[in-house]
Design a protein around this motif. Structure first.
Motif, short mmCIF file in Angstrom:
data_model
loop_
_atom_site.label_atom_id
_atom_site.label_comp_id
_atom_site.label_asym_id
_atom_site.label_seq_id
_atom_site.Cartn_x
_atom_site.Cartn_y
_atom_site.Cartn_z
N ARG A 88 46.30 38.58 58.30
CA ARG A 88 45.03 39.32 58.30
C ARG A 88 44.89 40.17 57.04
O ARG A 88 43.83 40.23 56.42
N LEU A 89 45.99 40.81 56.65
CA LEU A 89 45.97 41.63 55.45
C LEU A 89 45.70 40.78 54.22
O LEU A 89 44.90 41.15 53.35
N HIS A 90 46.34 39.63 54.13
CA HIS A 90 46.11 38.74 53.00
C HIS A 90 44.67 38.22 52.99
O HIS A 90 44.05 38.09 51.92
N THR A 175 51.39 41.19 44.83
CA THR A 175 50.31 40.43 45.46
C THR A 175 49.07 41.28 45.66
O THR A 175 47.94 40.79 45.63
N PHE A 176 49.27 42.59 45.85
CA PHE A 176 48.16 43.49 46.15
C PHE A 176 47.85 44.43 45.00
O PHE A 176 47.13 45.41 45.18
N PHE A 177 48.38 44.13 43.82
CA PHE A 177 48.20 45.02 42.68
C PHE A 177 46.72 45.19 42.31
O PHE A 177 46.26 46.31 42.04
N SER A 178 45.96 44.11 42.30
CA SER A 178 44.58 44.15 41.83
C SER A 178 43.57 44.48 42.92
O SER A 178 42.36 44.54 42.63
N VAL A 179 44.03 44.68 44.15
CA VAL A 179 43.09 44.94 45.25
C VAL A 179 43.35 46.29 45.91
O VAL A 179 42.76 46.59 46.95
#
Length: 340
Positions: A88-90, A175-179
């Protein structure tokens, strides 16, 4: 003799209810909001719906973790059901990649191109509103709405991800650097201003949207290739040989390995590619002799540590904001000098 000092016919009017002051848009701000109200209200609606969805999903995730803590987690870690929350997070994070595209193509590109194509720009600038004020307002109102909406969404998503980032390898910070953080806001503002300048130069809405789409995709590719260079590359190595029983060094928790793989470390401090002596792998003696001839004493790995994440994000966001401000300044100067 009468002592009246005023005309009795002039009676004081009855005091009516006081009107409360209500802030309203006016002038150029109202005009810009009116022109782009569909896109701007869509931004606000997406923000509200997105926040509601993420708050609900985060509550479910935290309830799941609380239940696992109450029943004592297994030695192997969290159960497979946790992967549902990871997915869900992805899934939600993947939607953030569309924000810069939509900001540039649907909001930035038609901003000036539509007015120049239909002649609205000529009508507006012939009124009492100065050209400079109109240009600044045209950029500021959508940019402020975009920054607010994206910032709120990013803040809530970061709030959701923070307590989970160390619980699974699938939640690694790169993986979450840009968001997360301020990066989505700066990224969206950059693509928005790029779309605006494309529309100002090409003066055709559809053509501007197509060209902006290509430019935004190119910006995304460059960003994906370069953002890791914002950090300080760290190394970890061993010096006990690479023979039987020796294993490569283990990276710190949540660190991302860089490069093609593990390097061989020599006694002089030089590093050799892991493919060194690869053609002699079938013969252990020959392979060992080859490595010894090159003075290999251990392994070496390059990585980025999670402790650098916020610094890298602020640096990357600062660069994008600087570029956005430069493009916006060009739009204002170009439009002031030559708009129609």
């Amino acid at each position: 003799m009468s002592t009246l000092t005023r005309d009795p016919a002039r009676t004081k009017p009855a005091a009516g209810p006081r009107r409360r002051w209500v802030p309203r848009l006016g002038g150029a701000v109202w005009l810009v909001w009116r022109q782009h109200r569909a896109a701007l209200w869509t931004l606000v609606a997406v923000m509200i719906i997105g926040v509601a969805v993420m708050v609900h999903l985060r509550a479910q995730t935290m309830d799941f973790l609380a239940a696992q803590a109450a029943t004592s987690r297994r030695p192997g870690g969290l159960p497979p059901e946790f992967e549902t929350h990871v997915d869900r997070l992805h899934a939600v994070g993947s939607y953030f990649s569309y924000i810069p595209v939509l900001a540039g193509v649907l909001l930035g590109a038609p901003l000036f191109a539509g007015d120049l194509e239909t002649g609205t720009a000529k009508l507006v600038t012939s009124q009492s509103v100065s050209r400079m004020r109109w240009l600044v307002t045209k950029l500021a109102v959508p940019a402020a709405t975009l920054a607010l909406s994206t910032g709120v969404l990013s803040a809530v998503f970061t709030w959701w991800w923070n307590p989970l980032k160390g619980l699974s390898d699938a939640l690694i910070w790169t993986t979450f650097f840009s968001v997360t953080g301020f990066v989505p806001v700066a990224y969206a503002l950059l693509t928005f201003t790029v779309g605006a300048v494309v529309g100002l130069l090409l003066r055709r809405t559809l053509v501007s949207m197509v060209v902006t789409l290509g430019v935004v995709v190119a910006i995304g590719f460059v960003w994906s290739e370069l953002w890791r260079s914002l950090g300080h590359v760290m190394s970890i190595s061993t010096d006990r040989g690479v023979g039987s029983g020796q294993v490569p060094p283990e990276l710190p928790a949540q660190a991302e390995q860089l490069g093609q793989g593990t390097y061989f470390l020599t006694s002089s401090g030089d590093r050799l590619e892991w493919t060194t002596c690869l053609d002699q792998m079938d013969d252990d003696r020959a392979h060992t002799a080859c490595l010894e001839s090159k003075h290999v004493i251990g392994w070496s790995l390059d990585y980025l540590d999670v402790s650098q994440m916020q610094t890298m994000q602020w640096l990357g966001a600062g660069i994008m904001l600087f570029l956005a401000a430069t493009v916006a300044a060009f739009v204002v100067l170009r439009g002031r000098a030559r708009l129609l």
